[in-house]
Design an enzyme around this catalytic site. Structure first.
Site, PDB file in Angstrom:
ATOM      1  N   GLY A 160       0.837  -1.205   0.000  1.00  0.00           N
ATOM      2  CA  GLY A 160       0.000   0.000   0.000  1.00  0.00           C
ATOM      3  C   GLY A 160       0.859   1.236   0.000  1.00  0.00           C
ATOM      4  CG  ASN A 161      -0.044   4.691  -1.700  1.00  0.00           C
ATOM      5  OD1 ASN A 161      -0.717   5.597  -1.214  1.00  0.00           O
ATOM      6  ND2 ASN A 161      -0.430   4.024  -2.786  1.00  0.00           N
ATOM      7  NE  ARG A 162       3.906   7.876   5.194  1.00  0.00           N
ATOM      8  CZ  ARG A 162       4.982   8.473   5.654  1.00  0.00           C
ATOM      9  NH1 ARG A 162       6.164   7.971   5.420  1.00  0.00           N
ATOM     10  NH2 ARG A 162       4.872   9.585   6.350  1.00  0.00           N
TER      11      ARG A 162
END
Ligand code: CTP
Length: 409
Positions: free
Chosen positions: A220-222
């Site tokens: 995932g990413n932020r």
């Protein structure tokens, strides 16, 4: 825009507030106060559970009307029967909407005063859910939520954060001011600002995507989704029909926006194309560039000292949207860069054949992915505009100003 302007659509509205039985019921008192401040007339009905948390008298003092607590109160029924009350309302609000109440609403039960009112009314319904985060995330509650949404129910919240039981997660009742703002912007109420996007269909993507590695892990990413959600809210406020394709985030759906929840880049791709044709596409999502080649059915066990992941490119949704034959009026992309912002952004503008690209610098202390505020620069073929650091809601309004300008250029 002043606070009074923002809620002026509520002036003169007849609102029926149905209070459910959760600890957040006390916040509904503040909601009544704010709705009345905004000029609405408010009547309150409570479930039996709600009366365990707050007294009917408190609501009576704040609303100026007798609080309705049961179907079987002959005195209250004589003054205004429950069917009459259901007809009286311009809009019905359920706050807090517990898991149980959502289930009963989804299934059309009428086994107490509140559910009977909700079934008997033809007024639009707004619910503000509040419950333990595991109850919220339970498949049964999510299915009930989907049913209610599909029926056109406006859903405000829940918010993410500390919960009553000392746990944390999605399940907090939206703040009274958020509920008031959502109601003020709800369709059917008078528009509150310039309607310069009226008649246009806009698709906005927002948030991260999660690419599953195995049943328990993902890449995932932020990205928080805040910018995309703010853009969707701003566009809807200005009269556009907005479809918001959201990756996994815990953010309230903006008023008047149709939301489609997705998880992976592939799902986002399909949901975006299902939402087309549109006049404008705004790709604010941080879409994963790579996804595992093969989904793994069982949990990956640790066996060797290192592990190489076999990843393949995801479809570039933005580039595909810009390249498709159905002519959109405007395609807007985002670029998050750590360095050489202008150069990389302009390259993407050209390579993906965009009309506008909005670049921001990530990896700095204040601003970027998880922050509530940001600074950014928009580039188009023969121009650019910088937006100074501001809350994302303001930046969204300013970006929509630019989009309107570019549409008319
Ligand atoms: N985007 C997309 N589909 C993808 C990847 C990105 O639609 N599979 C969109 C994003 O929504 C955003 C823009 O493309 O609007 C970001 O461009 P991209 O080239 O993906 O940026 P980076 O991932 O930062 O690329 P690079 O790592 O090459 O800088």
């Amino acid at each position: 825009m002043s606070g009074a302007d923002k809620t002026s659509g509520l002036a003169g509205q007849r609102l029926l507030l149905c209070v459910g039985g959760g600890i957040a019921a006390y916040k509904a008192l503040e909601l009544v106060r704010r709705l009345r401040e905004a000029g609405a007339e408010v009547q309150v009905a409570m479930t039996a559970g709600a009366q365990q948390f707050v007294t009917p008298l408190s609501f009576q003092a704040l609303s100026g009307h007798v609080t309705r607590t049961t179907l079987w109160d002959s005195g209250a029924e004589q003054a205004m029967g429950h069917i009459e009350l259901a007809r009286w309302a311009d809009r019905v609000i359920v706050a807090p909407a517990t898991a149980d109440l959502m289930a009963r609403l989804a299934h059309g039960l009428a086994d107490d005063l509140v559910t009977t009112l909700c079934l008997a009314t033809t007024a639009p319904l707004t619910i503000a859910p509040a419950m333990n985060h595991r109850m919220w995330q339970h498949a049964a509650t999510q299915a009930n939520l989907a049913t209610l949404r599909a029926r056109g129910v406006q859903v405000v919240g829940p918010n993410d954060g500390p919960l009553a039981e000392g746990e944390s997660g999605p399940g907090r009742l939206a703040e009274p001011e958020e509920i008031v703002a959502a109601l003020a912007g709800a369709p059917g109420l008078a528009p509150t600002g310039p309607q310069d996007l009226a008649g246009l269909n806009i698709v906005v993507s927002a948030g991260p995507t999660y690419e599953d590695l195995d049943p328990v892990r993902y890449l995932g990413n932020r990205s928080s989704g805040k910018m995309g959600f703010a853009i969707a809210a701003s566009a809807a406020k200005r009269g556009a029909r907005v479809t918001l394709v959201a990756g996994p985030v815990h953010l309230a759906t903006p008023a008047g926006v149709t939301r489609v929840d997705v998880r992976s880049a592939a799902q986002m791709h399909d949901a975006v194309f299902a939402a087309l044709p549109a006049d404008i596409y705004i790709g604010a999502a941080a879409v994963a560039d790579y996804t595992p080649r093969e989904p793994v059915a069982n949990k990956i066990k640790k066996s060797s000292e290192s592990l190489a992941l076999d990843l393949v490119r995801t479809p570039d949704i933005l580039a595909k949207v810009a390249a498709q034959t159905q002519a959109l009026k405007l395609v807007v992309g985002f670029a998050a860069e750590t360095n050489n912002v202008a150069e990389y952004a302009r390259k993407k503008l050209e390579a993906k054949r965009l009309d506008l690209i909005v670049a921001n610098r990530v990896g700095i202390a204040d601003g970027g992915f998880e922050s509530d505020q940001n600074a950014m620069t928009a580039y188009w073929k023969d121009g650019e505009r910088s937006f100074a650091t501001a809350p994302k809601t303001r930046l969204a309004d300013e970006l929509i100003d630019l989009i309107v300008e570019r549409l008319n250029a």
